[in-house]
Motif scaffolding. Structure first.
Motif, PDB file in Angstrom:
ATOM      1  N   TYR A 272       0.844  -1.205   0.000  1.00  0.00           N
ATOM      2  CA  TYR A 272       0.000   0.000   0.000  1.00  0.00           C
ATOM      3  C   TYR A 272       0.869   1.241   0.000  1.00  0.00           C
ATOM      4  O   TYR A 272       1.763   1.394   0.824  1.00  0.00           O
ATOM      5  CB  TYR A 272      -0.895  -0.030   1.240  1.00  0.00           C
ATOM      6  N   MET A 273       0.606   2.119  -0.953  1.00  0.00           N
ATOM      7  CA  MET A 273       1.296   3.408  -1.006  1.00  0.00           C
ATOM      8  C   MET A 273       0.258   4.485  -0.734  1.00  0.00           C
ATOM      9  O   MET A 273      -0.586   4.759  -1.581  1.00  0.00           O
ATOM     10  CB  MET A 273       1.915   3.591  -2.385  1.00  0.00           C
ATOM     11  N   PRO A 274       0.280   5.088   0.459  1.00  0.00           N
ATOM     12  CA  PRO A 274      -0.746   6.074   0.793  1.00  0.00           C
ATOM     13  C   PRO A 274      -0.574   7.353  -0.029  1.00  0.00           C
ATOM     14  O   PRO A 274       0.480   7.604  -0.600  1.00  0.00           O
ATOM     15  CB  PRO A 274      -0.514   6.352   2.278  1.00  0.00           C
ATOM     16  N   GLU A 275      -1.638   8.129  -0.025  1.00  0.00           N
ATOM     17  CA  GLU A 275      -1.626   9.391  -0.763  1.00  0.00           C
ATOM     18  C   GLU A 275      -0.827  10.447  -0.004  1.00  0.00           C
ATOM     19  O   GLU A 275      -0.088  11.224  -0.604  1.00  0.00           O
ATOM     20  CB  GLU A 275      -3.094   9.824  -0.901  1.00  0.00           C
ATOM     21  N   HIS A 276      -0.964  10.449   1.316  1.00  0.00           N
ATOM     22  CA  HIS A 276      -0.359  11.508   2.129  1.00  0.00           C
ATOM     23  C   HIS A 276       1.107  11.198   2.443  1.00  0.00           C
ATOM     24  O   HIS A 276       1.579  10.082   2.208  1.00  0.00           O
ATOM     25  CB  HIS A 276      -1.132  11.659   3.435  1.00  0.00           C
ATOM     26  N   ASP A 277       1.778  12.194   2.996  1.00  0.00           N
ATOM     27  CA  ASP A 277       3.148  11.964   3.459  1.00  0.00           C
ATOM     28  C   ASP A 277       3.123  10.940   4.579  1.00  0.00           C
ATOM     29  O   ASP A 277       2.296  11.026   5.472  1.00  0.00           O
ATOM     30  CB  ASP A 277       3.739  13.269   4.011  1.00  0.00           C
ATOM     31  N   CYS A 278       4.041   9.993   4.542  1.00  0.00           N
ATOM     32  CA  CYS A 278       4.030   8.980   5.593  1.00  0.00           C
ATOM     33  C   CYS A 278       5.444   8.519   5.883  1.00  0.00           C
ATOM     34  O   CYS A 278       5.677   7.348   6.113  1.00  0.00           O
ATOM     35  CB  CYS A 278       3.158   7.801   5.185  1.00  0.00           C
ATOM     36  N   LEU A 279       6.415   9.440   5.839  1.00  0.00           N
ATOM     37  CA  LEU A 279       7.799   9.052   6.047  1.00  0.00           C
ATOM     38  C   LEU A 279       8.401   9.853   7.194  1.00  0.00           C
ATOM     39  O   LEU A 279       8.168  11.051   7.302  1.00  0.00           O
ATOM     40  CB  LEU A 279       8.610   9.305   4.770  1.00  0.00           C
ATOM     41  N   PRO A 280       9.165   9.189   8.061  1.00  0.00           N
ATOM     42  CA  PRO A 280       9.791   9.900   9.175  1.00  0.00           C
ATOM     43  C   PRO A 280      11.041  10.640   8.699  1.00  0.00           C
ATOM     44  O   PRO A 280      11.916  10.013   8.088  1.00  0.00           O
ATOM     45  CB  PRO A 280      10.169   8.778  10.144  1.00  0.00           C
ATOM     46  N   PRO A 281      11.140  11.943   8.927  1.00  0.00           N
ATOM     47  CA  PRO A 281      12.287  12.690   8.401  1.00  0.00           C
ATOM     48  C   PRO A 281      13.612  12.289   9.038  1.00  0.00           C
ATOM     49  O   PRO A 281      14.662  12.506   8.437  1.00  0.00           O
ATOM     50  CB  PRO A 281      11.944  14.146   8.736  1.00  0.00           C
ATOM     51  N   ASP A 282      13.581  11.677  10.233  1.00  0.00           N
ATOM     52  CA  ASP A 282      14.837  11.412  10.928  1.00  0.00           C
ATOM     53  C   ASP A 282      15.429  10.039  10.617  1.00  0.00           C
ATOM     54  O   ASP A 282      16.504   9.713  11.095  1.00  0.00           O
ATOM     55  CB  ASP A 282      14.657  11.592  12.446  1.00  0.00           C
ATOM     56  N   SER A 283      14.725   9.221   9.812  1.00  0.00           N
ATOM     57  CA  SER A 283      15.276   7.913   9.446  1.00  0.00           C
ATOM     58  C   SER A 283      15.920   7.984   8.071  1.00  0.00           C
ATOM     59  O   SER A 283      15.572   8.835   7.272  1.00  0.00           O
ATOM     60  CB  SER A 283      14.155   6.875   9.374  1.00  0.00           C
ATOM     61  N   THR A 284      16.811   7.046   7.797  1.00  0.00           N
ATOM     62  CA  THR A 284      17.287   6.909   6.425  1.00  0.00           C
ATOM     63  C   THR A 284      16.308   6.006   5.685  1.00  0.00           C
ATOM     64  O   THR A 284      15.592   5.208   6.298  1.00  0.00           O
ATOM     65  CB  THR A 284      18.684   6.283   6.370  1.00  0.00           C
ATOM     66  N   ALA A 285      16.289   6.140   4.361  1.00  0.00           N
ATOM     67  CA  ALA A 285      15.372   5.324   3.561  1.00  0.00           C
ATOM     68  C   ALA A 285      15.653   3.847   3.798  1.00  0.00           C
ATOM     69  O   ALA A 285      14.736   3.043   3.952  1.00  0.00           O
ATOM     70  CB  ALA A 285      15.515   5.677   2.085  1.00  0.00           C
ATOM     71  N   THR A 286      16.937   3.476   3.855  1.00  0.00           N
ATOM     72  CA  THR A 286      17.300   2.077   4.051  1.00  0.00           C
ATOM     73  C   THR A 286      16.744   1.530   5.363  1.00  0.00           C
ATOM     74  O   THR A 286      16.091   0.486   5.387  1.00  0.00           O
ATOM     75  CB  THR A 286      18.832   1.934   4.059  1.00  0.00           C
ATOM     76  N   ASP A 287      16.980   2.267   6.453  1.00  0.00           N
ATOM     77  CA  ASP A 287      16.520   1.784   7.754  1.00  0.00           C
ATOM     78  C   ASP A 287      15.010   1.663   7.789  1.00  0.00           C
ATOM     79  O   ASP A 287      14.454   0.673   8.279  1.00  0.00           O
ATOM     80  CB  ASP A 287      16.963   2.752   8.865  1.00  0.00           C
ATOM     81  N   PHE A 288      14.340   2.680   7.257  1.00  0.00           N
ATOM     82  CA  PHE A 288      12.891   2.709   7.369  1.00  0.00           C
ATOM     83  C   PHE A 288      12.256   1.598   6.528  1.00  0.00           C
ATOM     84  O   PHE A 288      11.379   0.878   7.004  1.00  0.00           O
ATOM     85  CB  PHE A 288      12.371   4.080   6.927  1.00  0.00           C
ATOM     86  N   VAL A 289      12.706   1.451   5.296  1.00  0.00           N
ATOM     87  CA  VAL A 289      12.099   0.440   4.427  1.00  0.00           C
ATOM     88  C   VAL A 289      12.406  -0.966   4.962  1.00  0.00           C
ATOM     89  O   VAL A 289      11.544  -1.848   4.957  1.00  0.00           O
ATOM     90  CB  VAL A 289      12.575   0.628   2.970  1.00  0.00           C
ATOM     91  N   ALA A 290      13.623  -1.170   5.472  1.00  0.00           N
ATOM     92  CA  ALA A 290      13.965  -2.481   6.026  1.00  0.00           C
ATOM     93  C   ALA A 290      13.094  -2.788   7.250  1.00  0.00           C
ATOM     94  O   ALA A 290      12.636  -3.919   7.437  1.00  0.00           O
ATOM     95  CB  ALA A 290      15.442  -2.527   6.396  1.00  0.00           C
ATOM     96  N   HIS A 291      12.875  -1.771   8.070  1.00  0.00           N
ATOM     97  CA  HIS A 291      12.018  -1.957   9.249  1.00  0.00           C
ATOM     98  C   HIS A 291      10.615  -2.385   8.811  1.00  0.00           C
ATOM     99  O   HIS A 291      10.030  -3.325   9.358  1.00  0.00           O
ATOM    100  CB  HIS A 291      11.980  -0.657  10.041  1.00  0.00           C
ATOM    101  N   LEU A 292      10.077  -1.700   7.807  1.00  0.00           N
ATOM    102  CA  LEU A 292       8.727  -2.034   7.351  1.00  0.00           C
ATOM    103  C   LEU A 292       8.688  -3.412   6.691  1.00  0.00           C
ATOM    104  O   LEU A 292       7.680  -4.120   6.780  1.00  0.00           O
ATOM    105  CB  LEU A 292       8.213  -0.960   6.393  1.00  0.00           C
ATOM    106  N   ALA A 293       9.789  -3.809   6.051  1.00  0.00           N
ATOM    107  CA  ALA A 293       9.840  -5.157   5.470  1.00  0.00           C
ATOM    108  C   ALA A 293       9.696  -6.198   6.572  1.00  0.00           C
ATOM    109  O   ALA A 293       9.002  -7.206   6.425  1.00  0.00           O
ATOM    110  CB  ALA A 293      11.144  -5.355   4.713  1.00  0.00           C
ATOM    111  N   MET A 294      10.349  -5.929   7.703  1.00  0.00           N
ATOM    112  CA  MET A 294      10.234  -6.862   8.825  1.00  0.00           C
ATOM    113  C   MET A 294       8.828  -6.843   9.405  1.00  0.00           C
ATOM    114  O   MET A 294       8.316  -7.870   9.868  1.00  0.00           O
ATOM    115  CB  MET A 294      11.271  -6.537   9.894  1.00  0.00           C
ATOM    116  N   MET A 295       8.184  -5.670   9.369  1.00  0.00           N
ATOM    117  CA  MET A 295       6.797  -5.582   9.820  1.00  0.00           C
ATOM    118  C   MET A 295       5.879  -6.411   8.915  1.00  0.00           C
ATOM    119  O   MET A 295       4.767  -6.767   9.298  1.00  0.00           O
ATOM    120  CB  MET A 295       6.311  -4.129   9.809  1.00  0.00           C
ATOM    121  N   SER A 296       6.344  -6.672   7.699  1.00  0.00           N
ATOM    122  CA  SER A 296       5.559  -7.516   6.794  1.00  0.00           C
ATOM    123  C   SER A 296       5.933  -8.983   6.937  1.00  0.00           C
ATOM    124  O   SER A 296       5.453  -9.814   6.183  1.00  0.00           O
ATOM    125  CB  SER A 296       5.775  -7.077   5.348  1.00  0.00           C
ATOM    126  N   GLY A 297       6.831  -9.300   7.857  1.00  0.00           N
ATOM    127  CA  GLY A 297       7.143 -10.694   8.141  1.00  0.00           C
ATOM    128  C   GLY A 297       8.427 -11.201   7.524  1.00  0.00           C
ATOM    129  O   GLY A 297       8.734 -12.385   7.644  1.00  0.00           O
TER     130      GLY A 297
END
Lengths: 322, 308
Positions: free
Chosen positions: A80-105
């Motif tokens: 799911y790619m939301p319409e609104h902004d949904c990214l934390p400014p203080d994380s790096t893209a790598t850390d954030f996306v990897a974290h969410l990948a783990m949230m997906s199992g």
């Protein structure tokens, strides 16, 4: 079995706002454009399919799983790619996306590998180690797409993926969506209020307005029903208009341009033959799409009921919450 | 792929498609997602993975809460240099039973500084829709976050006790006897740390859950820990006969004073803490359990209803 099956789906916010009004539609795999003006109920529909919102009444299934009861199972297979902004400014893209990948199992190592791959796929390289706060809008949209793809979903739900992008960025994003959807046959649903954009990448369209279905059909049927043909010749167009009208093609003059209602391939043949017969010099032969508002008016007036659903008159526009 | 490609891409900023690849590896599902979020929360509470500035507050507070332990160990080592100093060791002002009181301020500041960064940040940057559209349920998300933060508070609270224990054991003339003497005290400190972490951690997360605004959450957390404590202080000052003595159970700090007194003083009649003597010990334990339960329920309900 359709990919998504929606039966009489209604969503009301409070008592006065109706975002979805007894929507019934089947959606088949492919790249499907979900079009409608702002507030038509697109985002609401996507959120209900994800189980983020509970419908007021009606049923919806994704992969034959009920959205009310099997939300967790559906969400593991959906990006799911939301319409609104949904990214934390203080994380790096790598850390954030990897974290969410783990949230997906995904296991930690796999999450890291997939993150690197997906960020490269969306076109982020060295900058993926920088904090997201410093990214441009285009880069943020790519991170949003990457997080939706990182767990390799079977269905991708994109809510206004070109929001805030400049024309070049829009082209790139659409191209990316198109390739993602076609290369591996991942089902994609793209919500947008810009028909011109969406028709470039989609195989089918679902048009909704005021929470009701206007039309659901393969893209070709839409353009046949709604397109028109612009013809321009070097000489005076009056003779051509007469000839075409005589051949049963109603043609209207608009300055130097002749506009003809498009009725399948036959129209092109007739125009070509007429131009050749009159010995005119053809300058331009261009397919014109109507603006979205026109599409809606036209489909309501002229469209025949499809097997999926009957078109309905737009209800009094309700102010649907996003 | 050559190393040149990334540099080129960074300059032009265009999307290069080198092909999308499918993922055929394991999908560990919901339980794995919950565990991952727990560890992620625990790490974020100490600023790990969040850049340098996020580490300042937790590390400073962690250091400050260890200072009394370090100081007391140093003092103990010094005292032993003098003849007859051994007997004075138990007269030192900082002991296992009084340690909680001397670091409670740092623990409260840690809660106020870090809890809003965990729940508030997700709301401030609209991250909830990304969490809730994944393998987790809303309640999983809430519980994993609260548990991760509670463990962070637990570690902060327990570390100085561990230092105190190690210092005393290593300074003892007989190490085995030192372990036997201090071991039970350390076990009580672990229980007290768990109660503190559970109560203060879950209460601060419950407040942080209700506002995306960091300033409001910080003020709310400080207010919750300070204002009822003032009430409790007044109640204690008024004496033990008033029905109002039950009011001290509204103060998380007073409740933890009570459990601390219970844990470290087997003879419950001889309490060092005045407030703790107003009510029987089980009242404080029950109040702590009720507080944790209420905070968790309130947080879970909040995230069940929030629009993602």
């Amino acid at each position: 079995m359709p990919l998504i099956s929606i039966r009489g789906l209604t969503k009301r916010y409070g008592t006065s706002v109706t975002a979805l009004d007894a929507l019934t539609v089947d959606i088949e795999p492919g790249i499907v454009g979900l079009v409608g003006s702002n507030g038509a109920g697109k985002s609401t529909l996507i959120k209900i399919l994800l189980g983020l919102l509970a419908p007021t009444s009606g049923e919806a299934t994704v992969f034959d799983l009920d959205v009310r009861t099997r939300g967790t199972d559906i969400r593991q297979l959906v990006g799911y790619m939301p319409e609104h902004d949904c990214l934390p400014p203080d994380s790096t893209a790598t850390d954030f996306v990897a974290h969410l990948a783990m949230m997906s199992g995904l296991p930690r190592t796999a999450a890291r590998e997939r993150t690197a791959e997906v960020l490269r796929h969306v076109g982020l390289y060295e900058e993926r180690y920088r904090a997201i706060g410093g990214y441009s809008t285009g880069m943020k949209q790519r991170v949003k797409l990457a997080q939706a793809l990182v767990h390799d979903p079977r269905l991708l739900l994109l809510d206004e993926p070109t929001n805030g992008l400049d024309p070049a960025g829009r082209d790139e994003m659409l191209e990316l969506v198109h390739r993602t959807g076609t290369t591996f046959g991942m089902a994609v649903i793209v919500a947008s209020h810009l028909l011109g954009e969406i028709e470039r990448v989609c195989t089918a369209l679902v048009a909704i307005e005021a929470g009701r279905l206007l039309r659901s059909a393969p893209l070709g049927e839409f353009t046949e029903a709604t397109g028109s043909l612009a013809v321009e010749v070097e000489e005076d167009p009056a003779a051509l208009i007469d000839k075409l009208t005589g051949a049963g093609l109603p043609a209207a003059r608009d300055g130097r341009t002749i506009l003809i209602a498009l009725d399948g391939d036959r129209t092109f043949d007739l125009v070509r033959d007429a131009v050749v017969d009159l010995g005119l010099s053809l300058v331009r032969l261009e397919r014109r799409r109507h603006r979205l508002e026109d599409l809606f008016r036209d489909t309501v007036d002229t469209a025949e009921p499809t097997d999926a659903a009957k078109p309905t008159e737009p209800a009094t526009p309700t102010e649907a919450a996003r | 792929m050559s190393a040149q490609v990334p540099a080129v891409a960074a300059e032009t900023g265009s999307i290069y498609d080198i092909g999308y690849r499918r993922y055929d590896g394991p999908r560990l599902g919901r339980a794995h997602a919950v565990r991952s979020l727990f560890w992620y929360t625990l790490r974020s509470a100490y600023g790990i993975g969040r850049g340098g500035r996020a580490k300042i507050a937790p590390l400073t507070l962690g250091f400050l809460s260890c200072i009394p332990a370090i100081a007391i160990i140093a003092a103990q080592a010094l005292i032993r240099q003098f003849p007859g100093g051994e007997g004075l060791e138990n007269e030192l002002p900082v002991r296992y039973d009084t340690y909680a009181g001397s670091i409670s301020l740092f623990v409260i500041l840690f809660c106020a500084a870090q809890a809003p960064d965990l729940f508030g940040r997700d709301q401030r940057y609209s991250l909830l829709s990304l969490y809730f559209s994944r393998a987790l349920r809303r309640s999983d998300y809430t519980l994993a976050r609260i548990a991760g933060f509670a463990v962070a508070v637990f570690l902060l609270h327990l570390l100085p006790y561990v230092l105190l224990f190690l210092g005393r054991v290593l300074l003892a003339t007989d190490i085995v006897k030192g372990v036997i003497d201090d071991g039970p005290l350390l076990a009580r400190a672990i229980l007290q740390s768990a109660l503190t972490a559970g109560l203060l951690g879950s209460l601060s997360m419950a407040i942080a859950a209700y506002t995306p605004r960091r300033a409001y959450a910080v003020a709310g957390i400080i207010a919750l820990f300070v204002i009822p404590n003032l009430v409790a202080g007044i109640v204690v000052a008024l004496g033990s006969d008033t029905v109002g003595r039950w009011l001290i159970l509204l103060s998380p700090s007073a409740v933890l004073d009570g459990t601390n007194a219970f844990l470290f003083d087997t003879d419950f009649s001889n309490r060092f803490n005045e407030g703790a003597s107003l009510l029987p010990a089980w009242n404080f334990l029950a109040a702590a359990a009720a507080g944790i339960f209420a905070a968790v329920v309130v947080s879970v309900r909040r995230f069940q209803r929030i629009t993602a």
